[in-house]
Write an enzyme that holds these catalytic residues in place. Structure first.
Site, PDB file in Angstrom:
ATOM      1  N   HIS A  66      -7.610  -8.131   3.801  1.00 56.46           N
ATOM      2  CA  HIS A  66      -8.473  -8.973   2.959  1.00 56.46           C
ATOM      3  C   HIS A  66      -7.700 -10.002   2.151  1.00 56.46           C
ATOM      4  O   HIS A  66      -8.185 -11.089   1.915  1.00 56.46           O
ATOM      5  CB  HIS A  66      -9.351  -8.106   2.048  1.00 56.46           C
ATOM      6  CG  HIS A  66      -8.588  -7.344   0.991  1.00 56.46           C
ATOM      7  ND1 HIS A  66      -7.816  -6.241   1.282  1.00 56.46           N
ATOM      8  CD2 HIS A  66      -8.477  -7.528  -0.342  1.00 56.46           C
ATOM      9  CE1 HIS A  66      -7.280  -5.781   0.161  1.00 56.46           C
ATOM     10  NE2 HIS A  66      -7.657  -6.540  -0.844  1.00 56.46           N
ATOM     11  N   ASP A 118     -12.633  -3.079  -3.496  1.00 52.68           N
ATOM     12  CA  ASP A 118     -11.483  -3.821  -4.019  1.00 52.68           C
ATOM     13  C   ASP A 118     -11.528  -3.849  -5.546  1.00 52.68           C
ATOM     14  O   ASP A 118     -10.521  -3.618  -6.215  1.00 52.68           O
ATOM     15  CB  ASP A 118     -11.496  -5.251  -3.445  1.00 52.68           C
ATOM     16  CG  ASP A 118     -10.159  -5.951  -3.630  1.00 52.68           C
ATOM     17  OD1 ASP A 118      -9.123  -5.261  -3.691  1.00 52.68           O
ATOM     18  OD2 ASP A 118     -10.156  -7.192  -3.715  1.00 52.68           O
ATOM     19  N   LYS A 155      -2.827 -14.472   0.519  1.00 54.64           N
ATOM     20  CA  LYS A 155      -1.965 -14.603  -0.658  1.00 54.64           C
ATOM     21  C   LYS A 155      -0.551 -15.043  -0.310  1.00 54.64           C
ATOM     22  O   LYS A 155       0.187 -15.487  -1.186  1.00 54.64           O
ATOM     23  CB  LYS A 155      -1.922 -13.277  -1.434  1.00 54.64           C
ATOM     24  CG  LYS A 155      -3.193 -13.066  -2.233  1.00 54.64           C
ATOM     25  CD  LYS A 155      -3.072 -11.875  -3.155  1.00 54.64           C
ATOM     26  CE  LYS A 155      -4.320 -11.747  -4.017  1.00 54.64           C
ATOM     27  NZ  LYS A 155      -4.333 -10.477  -4.761  1.00 54.64           N
TER      28      LYS A 155
END
Ligand SMILES: Nc1nc2c(ncn2[C@@H]2O[C@H](COP(=O)(O)OP(=O)(O)O)[C@@H](O)[C@H]2O)c(=O)[nH]1
Ligand SMILES: [Fe+2]
Ligand SMILES: [Fe+2]
Ligand SMILES: [Mg+2]
Lengths: 352, 166
Positions: free
Chosen positions: A203, A287, A207
């Site tokens: 997910h 999350d 980043k």
């Protein structure tokens, strides 16, 4: 126009500007930059400049001479190239030749930062290509058990992506087990459950595209920093886009939409309700839970009652009510997973 | 001393830089440090009692992000086509490059290096594929920049072909 571009060139630091004074002779126009003698031995501001110590430049001079002969103010750029100084340090350069007001010029830039940045970008892009290819392959193979593949993929993923914030291996592990548990209790087939377990682990893969200064910042992010941070969803989407495998398609949907909110107040697209892919809605609940319940770079873990309090307030705004209710029903098993996969001390961020 | 230019060609991350490092410095690094543009290393070898300086042009790999201008091939005496045995598509890239060079520069001594032989158990490129490449008259050598096997030999063979060629 000519002078603009010349001035722009001159204003760069670490730039060697040479005027061609004979067929094969060059004179520095400016005070020579520090790299001159270091990287081109046999050269000094007095004796002139010796490009023959560099096979690359010797090669480029052939193109340069042809270019000067055309007497054009169009620049001819060389490839980037690397020289190694006597200490073994590597330096990146790029050269450009042109004629300015009838004067033949050769300009050499040291690509101190630009080179490193471009290199870093390329490295990421290429690692991602390798990674995506690896994942597709791995997912297609029917010989290994799914469990093994999952472990290996998650491991590789963390390794290759090396995004360096709170996304520890255990966070990803817990997250994907929570998501699988929810999916199972939504009545998904075991194949689909396997898929979300794998897909949810990616997910936050986007980043890797976020600068350290923002990703690892201990304090609050400013509005503009947050805007950059939000991009991890779209970057993740790009990395995982265009796959033919179901798992990677689901991973793509999750990466893009795991910060969308049920009421449409999320990012990046402000989707609401059923328009958010189900897998992403499931991941959103898991999350947030895991983020609140564990240490992050910017704060320490909250106690469980406080976590549940906060999450309860987000029911219907951030979370789909039905999924949040399911999560709460499954809480005992969620906590078992949490207990089983604790953050190791080594991964704990400093508690400032 | 005679100088000979050799180009390292192939897809990205096949091991071009690693092969040069292994040959010139006898070291290997597991990290993947993408090369930027061109880097030239020198090494003197002996062919039939004669010293030859090899100029090894390590060119950034070909991929979606970058195509190297062919002017950098000018003056090359020979080349290596490097293939990563664990990635099937790198063979296609190498054969493509080979075709382009032949069109532009004619026949030059070269070897196709099937690299990462230390990982042969997980190679995607099979023996039969390499055999059909050999059948097209392309000389194939197996190398491992990691372990060093086949590296020294391949450079020596190419150097010998260059001298025989000139
Ligand atoms: N196992 C193994 N890995 C290798 C070998 N040669 C290169 N590598 C690895 O493959 C990756 C790419 O190598 P590199 O030399 O940078 O490739 P280039 O882009 O073609 O220059 C690096 O991580 C290397 O450590 C080899 O012979 N065996
Ligand atoms: Fe995220
Ligand atoms: Fe996360
Ligand atoms: Mg390289």
């Amino acid at each position: 126009m000519r002078h603009d571009s010349l001035n722009r060139l001159l204003s760069q630091l670490d730039t060697l500007v040479l005027e061609r004074v004979g067929d094969d002779e060059f004179r520095p126009l400016d005070p020579a930059p520090p790299f001159l003698e270091q990287v081109f031995p046999g050269t000094s501001p007095d004796t002139g400049w010796n490009y023959r110590s560099s096979p690359f430049l010797e090669h480029f001079m052939v193109d340069a001479r042809a270019h000067w002969a055309e007497n054009t103010d169009q620049p001819l750029w060389s490839e980037y190239w690397t020289e190694t100084d006597p200490q073994g340090e590597e330096h990146s350069f790029q050269a450009v030749v042109m004629s300015v007001d009838g004067v033949d010029c050769l300009v050499i830039f040291q690509q101190a930062n630009m080179g490193a940045e471009r290199r870093e970008l390329l490295r990421h892009a290429r690692s991602n290509l390798l990674l995506q290819r690896y994942l597709e392959n791995e997912v297609d193979k029917r010989t290994q058990s799914l469990r093994e593949r999952e472990e290996e993929i998650v491991y590789r993923l963390l390794d290759a992506a090396d995004y360096r914030d709170e996304e520890t291996g255990t966070h990803i592990r817990r997250m994907s087990l929570y998501a699988a548990l929810l999916a199972e209790n939504l009545g998904w087939s075991s194949m689909m459950v396997d898929k979300i377990r794998l897909a949810s682990s990616m997910h936050d893969i986007g980043k890797i595209g976020i600068p350290d200064g923002i990703l690892l910042k201990a304090g609050r992010l400013s509005a503009s920093e947050f805007a950059v941070m939000e991009k991890h969803t779209l970057i993740g989407g790009e990395i995982l886009a265009g796959s033919k495998t179901d798992v990677l398609r689901m991973a793509h949907d999750i990466a893009v939409a795991h910060h969308e909110n049920w009421d449409g107040s999320g990012y990046p697209h402000g989707l609401s309700g059923e328009r958010i892919p189900t897998a992403a809605r499931v991941v959103a609940v898991c999350d947030v839970f895991d983020a609140l319940a564990h240490d992050r770079v910017y704060r320490v873990a909250l106690p469980l009652d406080q976590v549940l309090d906060i999450m309860d307030k987000l029911r219907g705004t951030k979370f789909e009510p039905r999924l949040f209710d399911l999560f709460m029903r499954l809480l005992p098993r969620i906590l078992e997973i949490k207990e089983q996969y604790k953050d190791s001390e080594r991964h704990r961020p400093p508690l400032i | 001393m005679i100088q000979k230019k050799i180009c390292m060609l192939g897809a990205f991350a096949v091991g071009k830089t690693s092969l040069v490092r292994r040959f010139v410095k006898s070291i290997f690094d597991d990290r993947y440090l993408t090369s930027l543009g061109v880097k030239i290393d020198k090494k003197v070898v002996e062919v039939d009692g004669q010293e030859v300086m090899l100029l090894l042009w390590d060119l950034e790999g070909e991929d979606d992000f970058h195509t190297l201008s062919t002017s950098y091939l000018r003056g090359t005496s020979g080349y290596f086509l490097v293939v990563d045995g664990t990635r099937k598509e790198t063979l296609g890239v190498a054969l493509d490059i080979h075709k382009r060079i032949r069109e532009q520069m004619g026949d030059l001594p070269f070897y196709l290096l099937a690299n990462k032989s230390d990982l042969e158990s997980v190679w995607e490129i099979g023996k039969d594929e390499l055999d059909s490449v050999r059948a097209q008259g392309i000389p194939v050598r197996l190398t491992s920049a990691k372990l060093g096997s086949g590296v020294e030999e391949s450079f020596a063979e190419l150097a010998a072909s260059l001298i025989a060629d000139s």
